[in-house]
Design an enzyme around this catalytic site. Structure first.
Site, PDB file in Angstrom:
ATOM      1  N   SER A   1      87.531  35.733 -22.367  1.00 15.48           N
ATOM      2  CA  SER A   1      88.334  34.669 -21.709  1.00 15.48           C
ATOM      3  C   SER A   1      89.437  35.290 -20.740  1.00 15.48           C
ATOM      4  O   SER A   1      90.363  35.788 -21.614  1.00 15.48           O
ATOM      5  CB  SER A   1      89.041  33.630 -22.530  1.00 15.48           C
ATOM      6  OG  SER A   1      89.758  32.681 -21.583  1.00 15.48           O
TER       7      SER A   1
ATOM      8  N   CYS B   1      95.645  24.080 -29.698  1.00 15.28           N
ATOM      9  CA  CYS B   1      94.658  22.920 -29.736  1.00 15.28           C
ATOM     10  C   CYS B   1      94.949  21.854 -30.613  1.00 15.28           C
ATOM     11  O   CYS B   1      94.532  20.908 -30.362  1.00 15.28           O
ATOM     12  CB  CYS B   1      93.450  23.558 -29.687  1.00 15.28           C
ATOM     13  SG  CYS B   1      92.981  24.976 -29.096  1.00 15.28           S
TER      14      CYS B   1
HETATM   15  C1  LIG Z   1      91.573  30.835 -26.216  1.00 17.05           C
HETATM   16  C2  LIG Z   1      90.521  30.988 -27.057  1.00 17.05           C
HETATM   17  C3  LIG Z   1      89.180  30.514 -26.898  1.00 17.05           C
HETATM   18  C4  LIG Z   1      89.025  29.523 -25.679  1.00 17.05           C
HETATM   19  O1  LIG Z   1      88.885  29.882 -24.419  1.00 17.05           O
HETATM   20  P1  LIG Z   1      89.346  29.219 -23.089  1.00 17.05           P
HETATM   21  O2  LIG Z   1      88.919  30.186 -22.064  1.00 17.05           O
HETATM   22  O3  LIG Z   1      90.737  28.810 -23.379  1.00 17.05           O
HETATM   23  O4  LIG Z   1      88.438  28.032 -23.299  1.00 17.05           O
HETATM   24  C5  LIG Z   1      88.245  30.767 -27.871  1.00 17.05           C
HETATM   25  N1  LIG Z   1      88.422  31.555 -28.813  1.00 17.05           N
HETATM   26  C6  LIG Z   1      89.528  31.846 -29.261  1.00 17.05           C
HETATM   27  C7  LIG Z   1      89.492  32.980 -30.281  1.00 17.05           C
HETATM   28  C8  LIG Z   1      90.687  31.940 -28.383  1.00 17.05           C
HETATM   29  O5  LIG Z   1      91.846  32.391 -28.628  1.00 17.05           O
END
Ligand SMILES: *Cc1c(COP(=O)(O)O)cnc(C)c1O
Length: 397
Positions: A202, A328
């Site tokens: 991401s 979250c």
């Molecule tokens: C932030 C995060 C996600 C989600 O990614 P987004 O792009 O915000 O949807 C998934 N897994 C981990 C380990 C993260 O830290």
């Protein structure tokens, strides 16, 4: 405490864009606005820009561009990997293995699949948050179609034994997915060395823009589509591409990988100084996660007798951004499931704070936290019934 300053220590939640990222994106909002699927000149420019970014992502993880699929972020990549393999391989089996400390994007997807008739094994972790590859081996059945274990945990920073898990999956002919969202740019990520078939990343976790990410899918892996529609992403992920975001991700991942070693070295030093300073100044502090096998910028601490939330509010008042539990779940009063999974009792889990350092942090920032945090903890402890009780019990002895 009149110092007007902002010390951002929540880089696991998101990062600001790095220099050059927004500049690279800007033309694709206006002048170069063409749809990559169209055939005229400005559309070709967009197509080439998307392809270039795909190559940058592929190079960063040692995959090939044909194995990189662009998504709207880490959550979509996780959903797609898990549902995609589960539904594509449904005839072969109905069993999935994951860990109990995965991000909600993985855990909630697995829970959804349980409602669809799949069976899921949630491997427990040790006191440091590590999955034991022997447990993975023991959980394998001839109905297992997918294993998903994260590369690095977002709350406690623990690095998982991904290469060993990948080898076990390969021996069993089972697909292996890793959520590498926190790992990219901080630790080496190589899809060959790690034996992974699918990998999520991401952009906003490595100084790229929000709302864009990628799923690596090894050649030959069967995967149902998550989004249905147009022919984008070689018919596997429909929807007009987020061209500016994708361009920004490409620039950010290339930069993050070039700087990774320096970045990790610098953050490790800052983090260790922060940890050393805190334990020198404050009693009854516990480090959560693995002492050495952890992300360079992650410091997760439990302060006994106090509430993480109150500490956060007072830190915020002083201009320090940190987190308790994961972003979250903040807003809910349940303690972090990750901290409970490593065996912390509720009241200690409640008193936990996560500091995640990043590019902009300096020695000055560490000094500021070291001067600001101890009086806050002291104040909260003087108001804490748990602390009063503890002091009385010490007096009795
Ligand atoms: C932030 C995060 C996600 C989600 O990614 P987004 O792009 O915000 O949807 C998934 N897994 C981990 C380990 C993260 O830290």
């Amino acid at each position: 405490m009149n110092r007007k300053r902002l010390v951002y220590l929540d880089h696991a939640a998101t990062t600001p864009t790095a220099p050059g990222v927004v500049e690279a994106m800007l033309p694709y909002f206006s002048g170069r606005f063409g749809n990559p699927s169209s055939i005229y000149g400005i559309a070709r420019e967009s197509r080439l820009a998307v392809d270039h970014a795909r190559e940058q992502v592929a190079r960063a993880i040692n995959g090939s561009p044909e194995e990189v699929y662009l998504t709207s972020g880490g959550t979509e990549a996780d959903n797609w990997a898990i549902k995609g393999v589960a539904f594509a391989d449904r005839k072969r089996g109905d069993h999935i293995i994951t860990s109990s400390i995965e991000h909600h994007a993985v855990l909630h997807t697995c829970q959804y699949l349980e409602k669809q008739g799949f069976r899921v094994t949630y491997l427990s972790v040790d006191e440091f948050g590590r999955v034991d590859p022997a447990d993975l081996e023991n959980a394998m059945t001839d109905r297992t179609v997918l294993v998903s274990i994260m590369a690095a945990n977002n709350e406690i920073g623990t690095l998982e034994p991904i290469a060993a898990c990948g080898e076990i999956c390969r021996d069993h002919g089972v697909r292996f997915h890793t959520d590498a969202v926190q790992a990219i740019g901080s630790v080496p990520v190589d899809v060959e060395a790690l034996n992974v078939d699918l990998l999520s990343l991401s952009a906003h976790k490595f100084y790229g823009p929000k709302g864009v990410g990628a799923l690596y899918v090894r050649k030959g892996v069967r995967l149902d589509n998550l989004l249905h529609g147009g022919a984008q992403e070689r018919h596997r992920r429909a929807g007009t591409e987020n061209v500016p975001g994708i361009v920004g991700m490409g620039v950010a991942i290339e930069r993050a990988c070039e700087r990774r070693e320096d970045y990790a070295r610098r953050l490790t030093a800052l983090r260790d100084r922060l940890y050393g300073g805190i334990t020198e100044r404050i009693e009854h502090v516990r480090l959560n996660g693995h002492p050495t096998e952890r992300l360079p910028g992650n410091l997760n601490l439990s302060f006994r007798f106090i509430e993480g939330e109150s500490t956060l509010l007072m830190l915020d008042h002083a201009g320090i951004c940190a987190s308790s539990g994961s972003a979250c779940t903040s807003g809910s009063l349940d303690p972090s499931y990750v901290l409970l999974a490593i065996g912390l009792p509720h009241e200690i889990a409640h008193g936990s704070l996560r500091f995640t350092l990043g590019e902009s942090n300096t020695d000055d920032d560490v000094d500021y936290v070291l001067e600001t945090l101890p009086p806050i903890v002291e104040r909260l402890r003087t108001m804490s019934p748990l602390y009063a009780e503890y002091r009385r019990s010490q007096d009795v002895q």
